[in-house]
Design a protein around this motif. Sequence first.
Motif, short mmCIF file in Angstrom:
data_model
loop_
_atom_site.label_atom_id
_atom_site.label_comp_id
_atom_site.label_asym_id
_atom_site.label_seq_id
_atom_site.Cartn_x
_atom_site.Cartn_y
_atom_site.Cartn_z
N ALA A 17 30.06 -1.56 -0.96
CA ALA A 17 31.06 -0.59 -1.39
C ALA A 17 31.80 0.29 -0.54
CB ALA A 17 30.34 0.30 -2.52
N ALA B 64 33.81 5.22 -4.23
CA ALA B 64 33.36 3.95 -3.71
C ALA B 64 32.15 3.29 -4.91
CB ALA B 64 32.41 3.81 -2.26
N ASN C 52 32.97 -0.07 -7.64
CA ASN C 52 32.11 -1.28 -7.52
C ASN C 52 30.91 -1.34 -8.14
OD1 ASN C 52 33.48 -2.76 -4.81
ND2 ASN C 52 33.36 -0.62 -4.53
#
Length: 233
Positions: free
Chosen positions: A81, A128, A132
């Motif tokens: 990620a 991040a 994800n």
Amino acid sequence: MAKAALSGGWIFFPRLPCVFYWERMFWLLFFLVPAIHTQLCQPDGENAFKVRLSIKTALGDKSYVWDTNEEYLFRAMVAFAMRKVPNRETTDISHVLLCNVTKRVSFWFVVTDPLKNHTLPAAEVQSAIRMNRDRINNAFFLNDQTLEFLKIPSTLAPPSDPATPIWIIVFGVIFCIVIVAITLLILSGIRQRRRSNRGPSESLQILLFTQENGVHPIFFSAEASHSYQVLVK
């Protein structure tokens, strides 16, 4: 190198203190790196996130044991990620640190800067993870409720399209209102017409008869069972 003269040539001996020096440096680094990692990853530490998993609740009899292999997979997914964040393409698994792992499967983690000895800002890590989140959940067969990042809000599910288009629902409501209004108007007209068709002869009849001392009109209603008599002089 040390050397000693013997008959027939020279014999070289390694300098033992130099070997011992590098060995000491190796062991120093071996114990120093975990100590540095311990300082970077601490519960409620700066840029640290707590994760809580409910594997048994989510999978029941098909649940798996959380071990070092699962920890490695989690670190790999977080590194994956982070590599999607601009300027963080060099993030590696070794830069994701876990600490305070409990048997009830909860732990803390941080992401360290590959070039500097400090943790990455929490905002970058949170962004991040949110981008994800589905990939991370699917890797462990969990969802936002059974794999919780306590400081990271859950991702919102995309709005689902209704089975029936909205315009059809609105049209149906308006059509029903119009039908009800027309029905009420028709019933009201029929009721009014019945009242007007009765006329005064049905609602009130007057009988006049003469007597010796005057005219006595009798008023009576067709809807009533009794009559009223008025004397007019």
